[in-house]
Design a protein around this motif. Structure first.
Motif, PDB file in Angstrom:
ATOM      1  N   ALA A  37       1.020  -1.157  -5.507  1.00 43.38           N
ATOM      2  CA  ALA A  37       1.533  -0.802  -4.139  1.00 43.38           C
ATOM      3  C   ALA A  37       2.724   0.314  -4.202  1.00 43.38           C
ATOM      4  N   LEU A  38       3.282   0.596  -5.292  1.00 36.79           N
ATOM      5  CA  LEU A  38       4.282   1.603  -5.293  1.00 36.79           C
ATOM      6  C   LEU A  38       3.105   3.201  -5.260  1.00 36.79           C
ATOM      7  N   VAL A  39       2.162   3.372  -5.819  1.00 35.90           N
ATOM      8  CA  VAL A  39       1.326   4.111  -5.796  1.00 35.90           C
ATOM      9  C   VAL A  39       0.838   4.599  -4.144  1.00 35.90           C
ATOM     10  N   VAL A  40       0.477   3.476  -3.795  1.00 38.07           N
ATOM     11  CA  VAL A  40       0.134   3.765  -2.213  1.00 38.07           C
ATOM     12  C   VAL A  40       1.440   3.894  -1.298  1.00 38.07           C
ATOM     13  N   PHE A  41       2.491   3.445  -1.616  1.00 38.97           N
ATOM     14  CA  PHE A  41       3.639   3.882  -0.996  1.00 38.97           C
ATOM     15  C   PHE A  41       4.160   5.189  -0.728  1.00 38.97           C
ATOM     16  N   PHE A  42       4.084   5.709  -2.182  1.00 37.03           N
ATOM     17  CA  PHE A  42       4.247   7.174  -2.287  1.00 37.03           C
ATOM     18  C   PHE A  42       3.231   8.063  -1.942  1.00 37.03           C
ATOM     19  N   LEU A  43       1.804   7.735  -2.433  1.00 37.55           N
ATOM     20  CA  LEU A  43       0.850   8.653  -2.449  1.00 37.55           C
ATOM     21  C   LEU A  43      -0.394   8.156  -1.593  1.00 37.55           C
ATOM     22  N   HIS A  44       0.103   7.470  -0.606  1.00 41.72           N
ATOM     23  CA  HIS A  44      -1.023   6.923   0.392  1.00 41.72           C
ATOM     24  C   HIS A  44      -1.983   8.093   1.031  1.00 41.72           C
ATOM     25  N   PRO A  45      -1.593   9.038   1.510  1.00 43.09           N
ATOM     26  CA  PRO A  45      -2.458   9.946   1.990  1.00 43.09           C
ATOM     27  C   PRO A  45      -3.561  10.318   0.840  1.00 43.09           C
TER      28      PRO A  45
ATOM     29  N   ALA B 174       3.782  -4.683  -0.635  1.00 41.20           N
ATOM     30  CA  ALA B 174       3.763  -5.451  -1.949  1.00 41.20           C
ATOM     31  C   ALA B 174       3.233  -6.757  -1.722  1.00 41.20           C
ATOM     32  N   VAL B 175       3.365  -7.384  -0.799  1.00 41.09           N
ATOM     33  CA  VAL B 175       2.786  -8.879  -0.353  1.00 41.09           C
ATOM     34  C   VAL B 175       1.478  -8.790  -0.356  1.00 41.09           C
TER      35      VAL B 175
END
Length: 216
Positions: A78-86, A39-40
């Motif tokens: 950040a939430l999108v990347v956290f859960f869907l980063h692949p 997030a930061v």
């Protein structure tokens, strides 16, 4: 709150903020940061350049702290990347295209905002560049990496922003800045960035370089 979140003054900026935040969050994942670090890095990448510009020109409190969309959008990224980063990694090429669009948009908006606060043409163009690339520099510093902006083995990034900002100040100088010419300046920076990525254009290193130091 919804009216504030989607106010006309930030609708265009939100697109650039989102893709910049995606790039910061992806770097945080590669560095194995936790959710707070993700997030930061997303917030810093998306808002760092604009914060620097606003503090320099005296536009306080900065826009990032007066409009909710500026703060919330990087958190969503950040939430999108956290859960869907692949999945995000697989569309990295598309992310880079949107990042180039954000670069063009921010170099133009940063330059015009600095000029509207009474700065000269050269200073306005400089702050336009800082708006476009400042967040990426802060991102790399926090991630303990040499900023991409300074690396010779990276495709041109600052130069397209400089060209876009220069087009804006030339339009200002000759009283020709309109929505159309502003759009053309942003498109110019955008296209130059895409061409740099396509053909791997890079800035030259020191002339007649003879260093024996091992390259990193």
């Amino acid at each position: 709150m919804l009216q504030q979140l989607f106010s006309p003054s930030v609708q265009l900026d939100v697109i650039g903020i989102f893709v910049f935040a995606i790039s910061g969050a992806l770097l945080a994942v590669r560095k194995n940061f936790d959710v707070f670090g993700i997030a930061v890095l997303a917030e810093v990448t998306a808002l760092g350049g604009g914060l620097f510009r606003d503090l320099v020109i005296g536009a306080v409190p900065p826009a990032a702290f007066t409009d909710l969309a500026y703060f919330v959008t990087p958190l969503i990224a950040a939430l999108v990347v956290f859960f869907l980063h692949p999945h995000v990694e697989r569309i990295q090429a598309a992310v880079l295209v949107f990042d180039a669009a954000g670069l063009g948009l921010f170099c133009v908006s940063g330059t015009t905002k600095a000029y509207s606060y009474g700065l000269g043409l050269t200073a306005s163009a400089t702050l336009g560049l800082a708006t476009a690339v400042g967040g990426g520099v802060l991102r790399d510093v926090l991630a303990n990496e040499v900023p991409s902006l300074l690396r010779w083995d990276r495709d041109l990034y600052a130069v397209p922003a400089i060209v876009g900002a220069t087009v804006v100040v030339l339009c200002l100088r000759y009283d020709a800045l309109t929505p159309l010419t502003s759009g053309l300046a942003a498109v110019t920076a955008f296209v130059l960035r895409l061409l740099a990525m396509r053909f791997h254009w890079r800035a030259p290193r020191a002339w007649n370089r003879r260093s024996t130091v091992t390259e990193e």
